[in-house]
Design an enzyme around this catalytic site. Structure first.
Site, PDB file in Angstrom:
ATOM      1  N   GLU A  81       4.247  -3.167   8.927  1.00  0.00           N
ATOM      2  CA  GLU A  81       3.035  -2.373   8.702  1.00  0.00           C
ATOM      3  C   GLU A  81       2.496  -2.809   7.349  1.00  0.00           C
ATOM      4  O   GLU A  81       3.213  -2.785   6.344  1.00  0.00           O
ATOM      5  CB  GLU A  81       3.345  -0.879   8.753  1.00  0.00           C
ATOM      6  CG  GLU A  81       3.996  -0.430  10.076  1.00  0.00           C
ATOM      7  CD  GLU A  81       3.262  -0.850  11.347  1.00  0.00           C
ATOM      8  OE1 GLU A  81       2.040  -1.071  11.300  1.00  0.00           O
ATOM      9  OE2 GLU A  81       3.926  -0.988  12.392  1.00  0.00           O
ATOM     10  N   CYS A  91      -1.726   3.192   1.748  1.00  0.00           N
ATOM     11  CA  CYS A  91      -2.285   2.142   2.598  1.00  0.00           C
ATOM     12  C   CYS A  91      -3.482   2.679   3.359  1.00  0.00           C
ATOM     13  O   CYS A  91      -4.356   1.941   3.764  1.00  0.00           O
ATOM     14  CB  CYS A  91      -1.224   1.640   3.548  1.00  0.00           C
ATOM     15  SG  CYS A  91      -0.341   2.999   4.300  1.00  0.00           S
TER      16      CYS A  91
END
Ligand code: NAD
Length: 542
Positions: free
Chosen positions: A293, A327
């Site tokens: 990720e 993020c």
């Protein structure tokens, strides 16, 4: 010997404590913070049953007070990485054959330890190591990590329960075998919960792990390891190593027993690792599972029907909490001309009231960014904006690293929708606004979709259902986590499984059964009760 089908406790999200003035949790976390701040700890690696000290050390200091030493940690050479691989391989057989309910119990116990006796310590460690406010530490290091552990145990049971149909005279079964070999976990600095989950999710499914935390999260990684050990995790199941990421990774990827990587971090690093795995593919005994990720350039797009105050709140919370170092943080915003000034005014009002400083002072909403590299990257971007004619700084734009790495929350306005701050992940408290003509709503959706290589999170604000439908369709592939009338951050385990596509990752959705499935290799077992004794089928008859 267990001869029953057990059910694990049904998971519920850990309640977020408020840390309001005079609360007992506030007193406890402040006392723990102060005690930790005033001592210097030594952090060894953990390999097999050993605390490993190489004498090659580096210091640990809080980003908001970078001259203050709170500890030091030992770094590996190649030898220790090979020992960590060996330790993982030696522990594998016993661990993979342990009753799954015992594995579940260890991680459920870890969750309870964090919820209770370790809560103040893991939060205080996260405030110190990563400069999180108490609220940001609480929703990450305590609540999200607890949720990952409880929900993943539940999803593990669901996976094991998932069995094929059988037909008369035949019994079909699936066993969910751990991967053959060991798994490598590499975690980022920004979430203590992710650091814990990257190794725990893999280990839970019966695998053993070599875990390399970020150099900038080691202080709280140590607490995670303490919790796992106190919860009863056997030696060698998770081996924690520190040091040069390239040397560690190259050593791990050389091993023929490397069977998977669980990575969270930036896009370029992940692509580099993927290429190395590809180059080594002929050396491996099995095709490695690759789960990563990675970065984001997360958007907010407002339709002319949106409420300016709600959009402004989405921007302030979505872009500046934890200094924009999520993020999922909003970093590019598209505003219709008819609303832009109102939204900007509300954002200005909010930012005027925000204070910045140490997380030990609970009045601060914003603290320091993680390290000098990050500070320099943001300063460089701010200075570039000041020079360019197609962008200007509307709010903020100051910085000071004399004590900590402080960057003032900064709002940039650009006339160029492809301006570098609209495309590049800067990972800090800087958000860029682009104003579009109201009539260009549909064109703007195309712009949102095509501006960045990432597709992690995104939010649309609108009170017009047709417009929402248009956005929903036009942005189908622009975000793995898509928010309607909400900020694009703050995913909760069990409620909003998290992950993006394109350059944002493999989208295996952390905190879901989809992620856990990557760490098993199903074996189908077909048992025929009365085997055939004649090879001929009826159609062969003349
Ligand atoms: P980073 O990429 O700098 O570091 C991540 C990890 O990789 C660290 O452990 C680091 O030591 C290691 N590493 C660094 N260089 C390496 C190399 N050459 N080979 C192997 N490993 C290497 O990221 P960071 O600054 O710690 O975290 C921020 C990044 O993580 C941002 O890009 C953010 O978007 C991303 N992130 C993504 C998610 C998500 O779920 N998509 C979640 C959190 C963070």
């Amino acid at each position: 010997m267990a001869n029953s089908v057990f059910n694990v406790p049904y998971p519920v999200n850990e309640p977020v404590l408020s840390y309001a003035a005079n609360s007992s949790e506030r007193e406890e976390v402040l006392a723990t913070y102060s005690a930790l701040f005033n001592q210097t700890i030594e952090v060894p690696m953990r390999i097999g049953n050993q605390d490993v000290k190489t004498g090659i050390t580096d210091t640990l200091q809080p980003p908001h007070d970078h001259q203050h030493k709170i500890g030091y940690y030992h770094k590996a050479e190649k030898k220790q990485i090979n020992e960590a691989i060996e330790a993982a391989l030696s522990a594998r057989k016993k661990w993979s054959q342990m009753e799954w309910t015992s594995r579940a119990a260890i991680f459920l116990r870890a969750a309870e330890l964090i919820a209770g006796p370790y809560r103040a310590k893991i939060n205080a460690a996260t405030m110190l190591a990563q400069s999180k406010t108490i609220h940001q530490a609480e929703i990450d290091a305590a609540c999200e990590l607890i949720d990952f552990l409880r929900f993943n145990v539940y999803f593990m049971q669901e996976i094991y329960e998932n069995q094929p149909e059988s037909s008369p005279g035949i019994w079909n079964r699936i066993s969910y075998r751990p991967l053959e070999g060991f798994v490598y976990a590499i975690s980022p600095f920004n979430f203590t919960a992710i650091a814990g989950n990257l190794s725990a999710a893999v280990a839970m499914m019966g695998n053993t792990v070599v875990w390399k935390p970020s150099d900038h999260q080691i202080y709280s990684a140590k607490v995670i390891m303490e919790v796992f050990r106190e919860a009863g995790l056997p030696d060698g199941v998770i081996n924690m190593v520190f040091g040069d990421p390239v040397m560690i990774t190259d050593t791990v990827l050389e091993s023929p027993d490397f069977s998977g990587i669980h990575f969270t971090g930036s896009t370029d690093i992940f692509k580099g690792i993927w290429a190395k795995i590809g180059a080594n593919i002929h050396n491996y005994k099995t095709y490695p599972r690759i789960v990563g990720e990675t970065g984001g350039k997360d958007f907010i797009v407002a339709h002319p029907s949106a409420s300016p105050k709600e959009v402004a709140t989405g921007i302030v919370r979505g872009a500046f909490e934890f200094q924009g170092q999520k993020c999922s943080a909003a970093s590019r915003v598209y505003l219709p001309k008819s609303l832009a000034q109102d939204v900007i005014d509300f954002v200005k009002q909010d930012l005027n009231g925000l204070s910045m400083g140490s997380p030990a002072d609970f009045e601060n909403f914003v603290t320091a960014v993680i390290h000098k590299g990050s500070f320099d990257r943001l300063v460089h971007a701010i200075e570039q904006v000041k020079k360019d004619s197609d962008a200007e700084i509307l709010i903020g734009g100051t910085y000071d690293d004399s004590k900590g790495y402080f960057i003032e929350p900064t709002v940039v306005l650009t006339t160029n929708p492809k301006y570098f701050t609209m495309e590049k992940e800067l990972f800090g408290p800087l958000v860029t606004l682009y104003v579009y003509e109201d009539a260009d709503w549909k064109k703007t959706l195309t712009l949102v979709d095509q501006t960045s290589e990432y597709a992690l999170t995104g939010a649309v604000f609108s009170n017009d259902r047709y417009a929402l439908e248009e956005a929903f369709q036009a942005l189908e592939n622009s975000a793995g986590n898509f928010y309607i009338n909400d900020k694009p951050t703050g995913a909760v385990v069990g409620q909003q499984p998290f992950g993006g596509a394109r350059a944002s990752g493999t989208n295996d959705k952390a905190g879901s059964a989809a992620n856990l499935m990557r760490w098993v290799s199903p074996r189908l077992i077909k048992e025929t009760f009365i085997p055939a004794s004649d090879y001929r089928y009826p159609f062969l008859e003349s």
